[in-house]
Design an enzyme around this catalytic site. Structure first.
Site, PDB file in Angstrom:
ATOM      1  N   MET A 155     -55.066 117.128 -59.947  1.00 58.98           N
ATOM      2  CA  MET A 155     -54.571 116.693 -58.753  1.00 58.98           C
ATOM      3  C   MET A 155     -56.094 116.472 -57.835  1.00 58.98           C
ATOM      4  O   MET A 155     -56.633 116.093 -59.272  1.00 58.98           O
ATOM      5  CB  MET A 155     -54.330 117.809 -58.071  1.00 58.98           C
ATOM      6  CG  MET A 155     -53.380 117.939 -58.685  1.00 58.98           C
ATOM      7  SD  MET A 155     -51.309 116.795 -58.853  1.00 58.98           S
ATOM      8  CE  MET A 155     -50.528 117.663 -59.404  1.00 58.98           C
ATOM      9  N   SER A 156     -56.535 117.019 -56.959  1.00 57.36           N
ATOM     10  CA  SER A 156     -58.061 116.753 -56.515  1.00 57.36           C
ATOM     11  C   SER A 156     -59.013 117.354 -56.673  1.00 57.36           C
ATOM     12  O   SER A 156     -60.141 117.254 -56.030  1.00 57.36           O
ATOM     13  CB  SER A 156     -57.887 116.968 -54.672  1.00 57.36           C
ATOM     14  OG  SER A 156     -57.170 115.912 -54.155  1.00 57.36           O
ATOM     15  N   MET A 157     -58.509 118.456 -57.827  1.00 52.55           N
ATOM     16  CA  MET A 157     -59.602 118.930 -58.091  1.00 52.55           C
ATOM     17  C   MET A 157     -60.434 117.973 -59.225  1.00 52.55           C
ATOM     18  O   MET A 157     -61.661 118.356 -60.110  1.00 52.55           O
ATOM     19  CB  MET A 157     -59.372 119.730 -59.618  1.00 52.55           C
ATOM     20  CG  MET A 157     -58.806 121.106 -58.932  1.00 52.55           C
ATOM     21  SD  MET A 157     -58.751 122.333 -60.291  1.00 52.55           S
ATOM     22  CE  MET A 157     -57.728 122.330 -61.205  1.00 52.55           C
ATOM     23  N   THR A 158     -60.047 117.041 -59.382  1.00 57.53           N
ATOM     24  CA  THR A 158     -60.686 115.356 -60.251  1.00 57.53           C
ATOM     25  C   THR A 158     -62.378 115.127 -59.013  1.00 57.53           C
ATOM     26  O   THR A 158     -62.662 115.034 -59.622  1.00 57.53           O
ATOM     27  CB  THR A 158     -59.670 114.191 -60.034  1.00 57.53           C
ATOM     28  OG1 THR A 158     -58.361 114.697 -60.803  1.00 57.53           O
ATOM     29  CG2 THR A 158     -60.363 113.553 -60.415  1.00 57.53           C
ATOM     30  N   LYS A 159     -61.934 115.497 -58.275  1.00 62.11           N
ATOM     31  CA  LYS A 159     -62.837 114.847 -56.870  1.00 62.11           C
ATOM     32  C   LYS A 159     -63.810 116.638 -57.333  1.00 62.11           C
ATOM     33  O   LYS A 159     -64.791 115.682 -56.666  1.00 62.11           O
ATOM     34  CB  LYS A 159     -62.541 115.320 -55.461  1.00 62.11           C
ATOM     35  CG  LYS A 159     -61.244 114.300 -55.503  1.00 62.11           C
ATOM     36  CD  LYS A 159     -60.620 114.973 -53.058  1.00 62.11           C
ATOM     37  CE  LYS A 159     -59.794 113.938 -53.052  1.00 62.11           C
ATOM     38  NZ  LYS A 159     -58.467 113.743 -53.505  1.00 62.11           N
TER      39      LYS A 159
END
Length: 439
Positions: free
Chosen positions: A154-158
């Site tokens: 998820m937003s750990m991609t950021k």
């Protein structure tokens, strides 16, 4: 524009930590009851109709289907590969500790004690790994996950995107004071044109952009339509792909004044790092990070209809490889004593962001928090900071305890604010336990 609602839901869930649409889910199934193995999702040749999780006719990120989907993203959506270096695999060192499952703590929203093991079920945990002083002291797999399965980050991609940008800054290939329009002229007339790279990295851009999912006219829906990798219907006349959509976002307010968590910033940053290097984000993430950390498996990242990686939320990786990423950051960019990521890049991330700007966003579970380079800072007594994603994804780094916790999960409610009252006290309890072991 009422097409591919499954993919729209995917974009929403992977792109935000505050999805109102997901918060409205009425969950009547416990962790055990919603286990995809118990439910027999996608089991059989072919699976029974009522057990299928498919596209485009299935809302695959609705609960409980998401408990299967998080481990099968490349079967549902087009992806690019973030390649590992097969000649630089680094095994993790193990020194498993008994007693962690029995640790007790008090959730911040309860007066009743909870054990660490109970917290795994409470948070619908799929995988949990704890490193202490560079060694694995705890590891568990549950639900859809095993040692070699990739799970949606998820937003750990950021945070990976922010790390790539910080590496380029450390290498002198990117200046965080540069205006975005001077790197990407196509964004000159958008909200991002007169923002600095740093303001994009720290999400202090002033955008006329709504991620209010309960509003059918919110901008996030148009963003999702544009990003949808499936062919557009004939009547669709909007932007195609992330890059076209980003040019339409308009400014509202003054850049730098307040933190506002908006996924579009991450995709602008993905565009920035690609433009200054002339390389796709998946190639950069491999070259600068994934090939350096001793990863056992290549990672995947979802792409839009033009093959543009989703720098804001498309990553899938194994639990152990995410632990390797967390360990590299915790060790100031070093793996087994070898500097693989510039220490300057890690130091910038670890310095934290503007607490005053962050306070205006109203994250109640992080009252002293800040945000820098797409990493979350708690400013607690141990100086902890983290990569975070919806439904419970976390790489939690505690410098004082020399601890890295990686959790992968499929909680029915997206927002981390719902999970934090249990998770954050649990992490501190483990940190205290590990520090006591060191005495």
């Amino acid at each position: 524009m009422r097409f591919s609602t499954a993919l729209l839901a995917f974009s929403i869930m992977l792109g935000s930590t505050s999805s109102l649409a997901s918060n409205s889910v009425k969950n009547n199934l416990t962790d055990a009851q919603s286990d995809p193995n118990t439910l027999q999702l996608m089991v059989g040749f072919p699976p029974p109709v009522d057990k299928r999780v498919t596209l485009p006719d299935s809302n695959f990120f609705s609960f409980p289907k998401l408990r299967w989907s998080v481990c099968h993203m490349r079967e549902l959506l087009p992806t690019a590969s973030i390649e590992r270096n097969p000649y630089a695999y680094t095994p993790l060192n193990y020194a498993l500790l008994p007693g962690i499952d029995e640790l007790t703590f008090k959730p911040s929203n309860s007066n009743k004690l909870m054990t660490w093991q109970q917290s795994l079920a409470a948070n619908y945990t799929d995988g949990m790994l704890i490193l202490h002083k560079g060694k694995v002291v705890y590891e568990r797999y549950r639900g859809c996950l095993d040692e070699h399965t990739k799970h949606a980050a998820m937003s750990m991609t950021k945070s990976l995107t922010g790390l790539v940008a910080e590496i380029l800054i450390a290498q002198g290939k990117l200046n965080d004071k540069t205006l975005v329009k001077n790197i990407i002229p196509e964004l000159t007339n958008s909200a991002f044109g007169d923002a600095t790279v740093r303001q994009v990295m720290d999400m202090t851009t002033a955008l006329k952009y709504s991620e209010h999912y309960a509003d059918p006219n919110a901008d996030i829906w148009q963003y999702s339509y544009a990003a949808n990798p499936l062919p557009k219907p004939k009547e669709y006349t909007g932007p195609v792909g992330y890059f076209e959509y980003l040019q339409t976002v308009q400014k509202q307010g003054q850049h730098g004044a307040a933190f506002g968590y908006k996924t579009v910033n991450s995709d602008v940053l993905g565009w920035i790092v690609s433009r200054v290097t002339n390389k796709k984000f998946d190639e950069l993430a491999s070259e600068l990070v994934w090939s350096k950390i001793g990863a056992e498996h290549s990672a995947d990242i979802t792409v839009d209809g033009l093959g543009t990686p989703f720098a804001g939320g498309g990553l899938s990786a194994t639990l152990r490889d995410l632990a390797r990423l967390g360990l590299a950051v915790a060790n100031q960019g070093a793996i087994d004593g070898v500097q693989v990521i510039p220490a300057k890049a890690i130091a910038s991330i670890q310095s934290g962001g503007d607490k005053n700007a962050f306070s205006k966003a109203g994250f109640s579970s992080m009252p002293n928090g800040s945000y820098r380079s797409m990493w979350w800072h708690f400013h607690n007594v141990n100086g902890a900071f983290a990569a975070r994603g919806v439904h419970g994804q976390t790489i939690y780094i505690d410098p004082i305890a020399e601890m890295v916790i990686v959790r992968l999960a499929s909680h029915p409610i997206a927002a981390n604010g719902v999970i934090d009252p249990t998770s954050l006290p649990a992490y501190q309890a483990v940190a205290d336990f590990l520090m006591q072991q060191s005495k």
